[in-house]
Design a protein around this motif. Sequence first.
Motif, PDB file in Angstrom:
ATOM      1  N   GLU A  42       0.929  -1.247  -0.162  1.00 18.20           N
ATOM      2  CA  GLU A  42      -0.012   0.023  -0.099  1.00 18.20           C
ATOM      3  C   GLU A  42       0.993   1.254  -0.165  1.00 18.20           C
ATOM      4  O   GLU A  42       0.527   2.074  -0.906  1.00 18.20           O
ATOM      5  CB  GLU A  42      -0.815  -0.085   1.305  1.00 18.20           C
ATOM      6  CG  GLU A  42      -1.842   1.116   1.195  1.00 18.20           C
ATOM      7  CD  GLU A  42      -2.762   1.241   0.355  1.00 18.20           C
ATOM      8  OE1 GLU A  42      -3.751   2.411   0.311  1.00 18.20           O
ATOM      9  OE2 GLU A  42      -3.150   0.423  -0.503  1.00 18.20           O
ATOM     10  N   LEU A  95       2.648   1.738  -3.478  1.00 17.23           N
ATOM     11  CA  LEU A  95       1.639   2.176  -4.753  1.00 17.23           C
ATOM     12  C   LEU A  95       1.303   3.726  -4.191  1.00 17.23           C
ATOM     13  O   LEU A  95       1.427   4.502  -5.216  1.00 17.23           O
ATOM     14  CB  LEU A  95       0.246   1.453  -4.354  1.00 17.23           C
ATOM     15  CG  LEU A  95       0.315  -0.207  -4.681  1.00 17.23           C
ATOM     16  CD1 LEU A  95      -1.181  -0.588  -4.574  1.00 17.23           C
ATOM     17  CD2 LEU A  95       0.592  -0.121  -6.355  1.00 17.23           C
ATOM     18  N   GLY A 145       1.704   2.170  -8.704  1.00 19.39           N
ATOM     19  CA  GLY A 145       1.225   3.428  -8.316  1.00 19.39           C
ATOM     20  C   GLY A 145       1.065   4.508  -9.039  1.00 19.39           C
ATOM     21  O   GLY A 145       0.127   5.240  -9.095  1.00 19.39           O
ATOM     22  N   PHE A 189      -2.742   5.099 -10.986  1.00 16.88           N
ATOM     23  CA  PHE A 189      -3.498   5.958 -10.235  1.00 16.88           C
ATOM     24  C   PHE A 189      -3.456   7.365 -10.859  1.00 16.88           C
ATOM     25  O   PHE A 189      -4.598   7.918 -10.699  1.00 16.88           O
ATOM     26  CB  PHE A 189      -3.364   5.852  -8.599  1.00 16.88           C
ATOM     27  CG  PHE A 189      -3.590   4.695  -8.068  1.00 16.88           C
ATOM     28  CD1 PHE A 189      -4.858   4.174  -8.000  1.00 16.88           C
ATOM     29  CD2 PHE A 189      -2.571   3.787  -7.847  1.00 16.88           C
ATOM     30  CE1 PHE A 189      -5.177   2.933  -7.353  1.00 16.88           C
ATOM     31  CE2 PHE A 189      -2.861   2.412  -7.226  1.00 16.88           C
ATOM     32  CZ  PHE A 189      -4.190   2.068  -6.855  1.00 16.88           C
ATOM     33  N   THR A 211      -5.191   5.588  -3.250  1.00 17.30           N
ATOM     34  CA  THR A 211      -4.896   3.991  -3.459  1.00 17.30           C
ATOM     35  C   THR A 211      -6.023   3.257  -2.758  1.00 17.30           C
ATOM     36  O   THR A 211      -6.300   2.183  -3.018  1.00 17.30           O
ATOM     37  CB  THR A 211      -3.539   3.547  -2.710  1.00 17.30           C
ATOM     38  OG1 THR A 211      -3.502   4.048  -1.572  1.00 17.30           O
ATOM     39  CG2 THR A 211      -2.516   4.209  -3.890  1.00 17.30           C
ATOM     40  N   GLN A 248      -5.917  -0.598  -1.880  1.00 15.59           N
ATOM     41  CA  GLN A 248      -5.489  -1.476  -2.913  1.00 15.59           C
ATOM     42  C   GLN A 248      -4.507  -2.319  -2.667  1.00 15.59           C
ATOM     43  O   GLN A 248      -4.386  -3.377  -3.169  1.00 15.59           O
ATOM     44  CB  GLN A 248      -5.359  -0.512  -4.248  1.00 15.59           C
ATOM     45  CG  GLN A 248      -6.580   0.053  -4.855  1.00 15.59           C
ATOM     46  CD  GLN A 248      -7.779  -0.855  -5.257  1.00 15.59           C
ATOM     47  OE1 GLN A 248      -7.810  -1.555  -6.151  1.00 15.59           O
ATOM     48  NE2 GLN A 248      -9.013  -0.744  -4.356  1.00 15.59           N
TER      49      GLN A 248
END
Length: 428
Positions: free
Chosen positions: A162, A165, A331, A334, A347, A350
């Motif tokens: 996490e 990202l 990442g 996004f 995020t 995700q």
Amino acid sequence: MTTATAPVPDASPIVLEKVEVRSWKVPIALSVFALGAVVLFIFFARSGHTEFRFSQSEDFFRIPDVTVASAPVGIVLAIVTVVMALLSWAAVARGIRVPMWFTALFAVVFMVGFLAWAAQGDRPLPVTSLLLGAVTLSVPLVFGALGGVIGERAGVVNVAIEGQLLGGAFCSALVASATGSMTLGLVAAAIAGVLVAFILAAFAIKYLVDQVIVGVVINVLVTGLTNFGYSKVLAADPEHLNKRMTLPDLPIPGLSEIPVIGPVFFDHSIIVYIAYVAVAAVWYGLFHTKWGLRVRAVGEHPKAADTVGINVNGTRFWNVSLAGAIAGLGGAFFTLGSVGLFTKEMTAGQGYIALAAVIFGRWDPIRATLAALLFGFATNLQNTLGIIGSPVPSEFLLMLPYLVTIFAVAGLVGKSRAPAADGTPYVK
């Protein structure tokens, strides 16, 4: 005079009894879904028709729309799910493991029935858009899952996906906006992922800190840093530091015009094609190269790897860094691949779903990718059903991706084994 003789030990061979371990997770999970199918498709059957639309205007040729009667189709498919659930019980009772293709087929049958029930109405269900959105939304999950597979194959639990990202998303937006180059933005995302992974590797490998705890702490740290950076840096000058920039789509000539398959797989930006290459490269590298053999060795039996001259901690350190680079690149999707700019906590957990995809995929790159596609499909399904005006409550649609994650990991994985030394520090 009598002579005492020692008793002669029994020389009969030792027979090891085979203990059969059966996992009832899959039959239980399938039964739950079958029961849900019976309740929805039979007791709450909806009269009317459901139209499935497959083609788009730019397709090379058109596939006719398919219209089905919702109630009869739902009843038939509900019965099929019940039969398949009973077959899974019978297989496990006989000591036969339920194959993955059987579970996948059950999921397809249930999903077709659910779509026929939920999408009933005047508005057609755009199948191509549903699948296209599933692939698109699964891209960051694929990158995160690949990073998780590499890290855990090397023996380090990568809970910090996490943070990797989120760090990649922040740095890609900042660098791409400041330089005007989205290529540099992608590079910055990978570097950000490496930096986050460096913290994980240092504490987990060098200082022997619990890997799960340090991963969670890193996620909280990166969330705080990116929120602070957004408020004090990006929001202060959005025109130059958080400009809306998205990668252009690069349709592959010929292939992109095939109905359904073309738009879904061959009409994306470069970062999606990088994900395709990354999946193939990680799978081939892990199972068909010397590098992959070393990675799996330090994750399964680090002491044996050390005795043959492999630097266990060094191998783990560099592969956790590689995993961070891959996750950081995810990442960037996004920002540069989707929204175009950075927002706080974009995020939205995700990384944890990507970690669930690693477990669901049994630490295999291909299976983890398929799990990521499943979670992406569940996420896009809530959007599609909301657009066409499905009667499914919006609250249920919002929690649908997380329900799929829980059922997939807890119910459909069955018996699986992580790398033997996963999460265990190695002291020489």
